[in-house]
Motif scaffolding. Structure first.
Motif, PDB file in Angstrom:
ATOM      1  N   TYR A 195      -2.993   0.929  -4.174  1.00 32.82           N
ATOM      2  CA  TYR A 195      -3.982   1.872  -3.943  1.00 32.82           C
ATOM      3  C   TYR A 195      -5.339   1.253  -2.821  1.00 32.82           C
ATOM      4  O   TYR A 195      -6.363   1.786  -2.890  1.00 32.82           O
ATOM      5  CB  TYR A 195      -4.580   2.428  -5.239  1.00 32.82           C
ATOM      6  CG  TYR A 195      -3.871   3.354  -5.871  1.00 32.82           C
ATOM      7  CD1 TYR A 195      -3.774   4.682  -5.660  1.00 32.82           C
ATOM      8  CD2 TYR A 195      -2.868   2.896  -6.675  1.00 32.82           C
ATOM      9  CE1 TYR A 195      -2.769   5.479  -6.181  1.00 32.82           C
ATOM     10  CE2 TYR A 195      -1.851   3.899  -7.494  1.00 32.82           C
ATOM     11  CZ  TYR A 195      -1.775   5.029  -6.994  1.00 32.82           C
ATOM     12  OH  TYR A 195      -1.060   5.848  -7.823  1.00 32.82           O
ATOM     13  N   ASP A 196      -4.601   0.303  -2.272  1.00 31.13           N
ATOM     14  CA  ASP A 196      -5.854  -0.552  -1.547  1.00 31.13           C
ATOM     15  C   ASP A 196      -6.032   0.312  -0.319  1.00 31.13           C
ATOM     16  O   ASP A 196      -5.565   1.244   0.063  1.00 31.13           O
ATOM     17  CB  ASP A 196      -5.338  -1.854  -0.890  1.00 31.13           C
ATOM     18  CG  ASP A 196      -5.425  -3.049  -2.141  1.00 31.13           C
ATOM     19  OD1 ASP A 196      -6.118  -2.572  -3.188  1.00 31.13           O
ATOM     20  OD2 ASP A 196      -5.264  -4.189  -2.094  1.00 31.13           O
ATOM     21  N   SER A 197      -7.297  -0.002   0.398  1.00 35.03           N
ATOM     22  CA  SER A 197      -7.761   0.975   1.476  1.00 35.03           C
ATOM     23  C   SER A 197      -6.768   0.642   2.509  1.00 35.03           C
ATOM     24  O   SER A 197      -6.127  -0.410   2.994  1.00 35.03           O
ATOM     25  CB  SER A 197      -9.175   0.649   1.897  1.00 35.03           C
ATOM     26  OG  SER A 197      -9.354   0.975   3.248  1.00 35.03           O
ATOM     27  N   THR A 198      -6.533   1.996   3.433  1.00 33.65           N
ATOM     28  CA  THR A 198      -5.836   1.815   4.628  1.00 33.65           C
ATOM     29  C   THR A 198      -6.471   1.847   5.867  1.00 33.65           C
ATOM     30  O   THR A 198      -5.944   2.305   6.927  1.00 33.65           O
ATOM     31  CB  THR A 198      -4.664   3.025   4.507  1.00 33.65           C
ATOM     32  OG1 THR A 198      -5.310   4.461   4.490  1.00 33.65           O
ATOM     33  CG2 THR A 198      -3.701   2.945   3.278  1.00 33.65           C
ATOM     34  N   HIS A 199      -7.621   1.739   5.896  1.00 32.62           N
ATOM     35  CA  HIS A 199      -8.618   1.697   6.884  1.00 32.62           C
ATOM     36  C   HIS A 199      -8.046   1.023   7.968  1.00 32.62           C
ATOM     37  O   HIS A 199      -8.273   1.271   9.347  1.00 32.62           O
ATOM     38  CB  HIS A 199      -9.889   1.469   6.571  1.00 32.62           C
ATOM     39  CG  HIS A 199     -10.184  -0.099   6.671  1.00 32.62           C
ATOM     40  ND1 HIS A 199      -9.953  -0.910   5.413  1.00 32.62           N
ATOM     41  CD2 HIS A 199     -10.707  -1.132   7.365  1.00 32.62           C
ATOM     42  CE1 HIS A 199     -10.267  -2.244   5.604  1.00 32.62           C
ATOM     43  NE2 HIS A 199     -10.742  -2.037   6.776  1.00 32.62           N
ATOM     44  N   ASP A 200      -7.315  -0.300   8.071  1.00 34.06           N
ATOM     45  CA  ASP A 200      -6.840  -0.935   8.965  1.00 34.06           C
ATOM     46  C   ASP A 200      -5.384  -0.838   9.172  1.00 34.06           C
ATOM     47  O   ASP A 200      -4.745  -1.579  10.231  1.00 34.06           O
ATOM     48  CB  ASP A 200      -7.123  -2.641   8.842  1.00 34.06           C
ATOM     49  CG  ASP A 200      -6.316  -3.077   7.550  1.00 34.06           C
ATOM     50  OD1 ASP A 200      -5.954  -2.019   6.582  1.00 34.06           O
ATOM     51  OD2 ASP A 200      -6.076  -4.236   7.441  1.00 34.06           O
ATOM     52  N   ARG A 204       0.907  -1.244   0.052  1.00 33.75           N
ATOM     53  CA  ARG A 204       0.141  -0.031  -0.103  1.00 33.75           C
ATOM     54  C   ARG A 204       0.815   1.194  -0.001  1.00 33.75           C
ATOM     55  O   ARG A 204       1.931   1.354   0.725  1.00 33.75           O
ATOM     56  CB  ARG A 204      -1.060   0.027   1.269  1.00 33.75           C
ATOM     57  CG  ARG A 204      -2.098  -0.881   1.071  1.00 33.75           C
ATOM     58  CD  ARG A 204      -3.184  -1.103   2.298  1.00 33.75           C
ATOM     59  NE  ARG A 204      -2.197  -1.532   3.313  1.00 33.75           N
ATOM     60  CZ  ARG A 204      -2.993  -1.783   4.540  1.00 33.75           C
ATOM     61  NH1 ARG A 204      -4.135  -1.464   4.940  1.00 33.75           N
ATOM     62  NH2 ARG A 204      -2.194  -2.409   5.661  1.00 33.75           N
ATOM     63  N   GLN A 205       0.443   2.312  -0.942  1.00 30.53           N
ATOM     64  CA  GLN A 205       1.177   3.619  -0.929  1.00 30.53           C
ATOM     65  C   GLN A 205       2.469   3.388  -1.619  1.00 30.53           C
ATOM     66  O   GLN A 205       3.306   4.397  -1.413  1.00 30.53           O
ATOM     67  CB  GLN A 205       1.048   4.379   0.287  1.00 30.53           C
ATOM     68  CG  GLN A 205      -0.137   4.500   0.764  1.00 30.53           C
ATOM     69  CD  GLN A 205      -0.191   5.793   1.724  1.00 30.53           C
ATOM     70  OE1 GLN A 205       0.646   6.337   2.116  1.00 30.53           O
ATOM     71  NE2 GLN A 205      -1.529   6.062   2.166  1.00 30.53           N
ATOM     72  N   GLN A 243      -1.840  -6.880  -0.665  1.00 30.33           N
ATOM     73  CA  GLN A 243      -2.546  -5.519  -0.640  1.00 30.33           C
ATOM     74  C   GLN A 243      -1.590  -4.696  -1.653  1.00 30.33           C
ATOM     75  O   GLN A 243      -0.621  -4.455  -1.594  1.00 30.33           O
ATOM     76  CB  GLN A 243      -2.442  -5.106   0.886  1.00 30.33           C
ATOM     77  CG  GLN A 243      -3.282  -5.891   1.870  1.00 30.33           C
ATOM     78  CD  GLN A 243      -3.373  -5.258   3.209  1.00 30.33           C
ATOM     79  OE1 GLN A 243      -2.391  -5.589   3.896  1.00 30.33           O
ATOM     80  NE2 GLN A 243      -4.174  -4.709   3.449  1.00 30.33           N
TER      81      GLN A 243
END
Length: 306
Positions: free
Chosen positions: A247-252, A221-222, A244
């Motif tokens: 650009y996948d979600s970083t909510h966790d 991610r990122q 992952q």
């Protein structure tokens, strides 16, 4: 007739139950509070088995503390009497502290360093020489380079999990596969790899896939220089159980995942500045904070633990 609710005498709990409860506290809470409750709790808190895992988490407000976290950590490590297997340091630490940990904890399996600005490549390399049984390592938001990663890989052959995280940066478009090469060439037994915000490219990812054949999870991610698609994505999907993407979600993700974004070029900053230096919103304030190499100027009284 009403009956008074039954009250529990915590001192009557079996010792192993009390020890289990106290072990869920962090080292700071145990040394500052829990061990001072009574003589029984103090005795339990001095048992080396209580210090197989040391959690020195804090919120980064080291200058407002009523104690010296480095001296407290040294005391906790010494209490472990060589039984320490897991330690977490956040927002403080020095080369001297890390080497002290390594000297007294040769069986250490898990090491977590978060925002330890005063731990250098040299300190981490010297410590790695003394940690042959290390299995899990996290280095998040620290100024550590590929040189230290190479030494870690050579000295810690049992390393199974590595987290090497920095602040995501979108507009510099810097590309560097140095860290990816260091990982691929020295850490063939990795099962889990997190490279949040890294500057590696598709070439670096290919090298990691070649050099780390046992990878089960990979967090990219990122990592905005990686462009998954075609054969590369197919290879990742077929090889990696838990992938992952950039650009996948970083909510966790447990840290601030805001992407560092500026119109300035990287060359506008002094040489030697790393991603952790650039993540600060106030460049000057950051260096004022990180300039101290130890806590020798810390004037407040700290708690005496013995």
């Amino acid at each position: 007739m009403t009956t008074e609710p039954e009250t529990r005498n915590w001192l009557e709990l079996p010792l192993d139950v009390t020890a289990s409860i106290l072990s869920r506290l962090g080292a700071i809470e145990i040394l500052n509070s829990a061990q001072n409750v009574c003589s029984l709790w103090r005795k339990i808190c001095k048992d080396p088995l209580m210090w197989r895992s040391i959690d020195m988490h804090n919120l980064g407000d080291v200058w407002d503390m009523e104690y010296d976290p480095e001296k407290m950590c040294v005391h906790a490590v010494d209490r472990s009497c060589g039984l320490l297997v897991d330690i977490n340091l956040e927002y403080f630490g020095s080369d001297e502290l890390l080497i002290h940990i390594a000297d007294r904890s040769s069986r250490l399996k898990r090491l977590r360093l978060v925002s330890c600005y005063n731990i250098s490549d040299e300190g981490l390399k010297e410590a790695a020489l003394k940690l042959p049984f290390l299995e899990e390592l996290e280095i998040s938001y620290c100024s550590i380079s590929k040189d230290a990663l190479e030494t870690i890989g050579r000295c810690c052959p049992h390393l199974k999990s590595l987290k090497f995280n920095v602040q995501g940066c979108r507009r510099f478009h810097l590309e560097s596969d140095d860290e990816a090469l260091a990982i691929a060439q020295t850490m063939p037994e990795l099962r889990h790899l997190q490279l949040f915000g890294n500057k590696l490219t598709n070439d670096g990812l290919q090298v990691i896939l070649d050099g780390c054949p046992h990878l089960e999870s990979l967090d990219l991610r990122q990592c905005f220089n990686v462009n998954l698609g075609g054969n590369l994505e197919k290879r990742c999907v077929e090889r990696i159980k838990n992938l992952q993407r950039p650009y996948d979600s970083t909510h966790d993700y447990e840290f601030d995942a805001e992407v560092f974004d500026t119109g300035s070029s990287y060359e506008d900053y002094p040489s030697g500045i790393s991603d952790i230096d650039l993540m600060s919103d106030d460049y000057d304030d950051y260096f004022e904070f990180s300039g101290a190499s130890d806590f020798s100027d810390y004037d407040d009284e700290y708690v005496l633990f013995d």
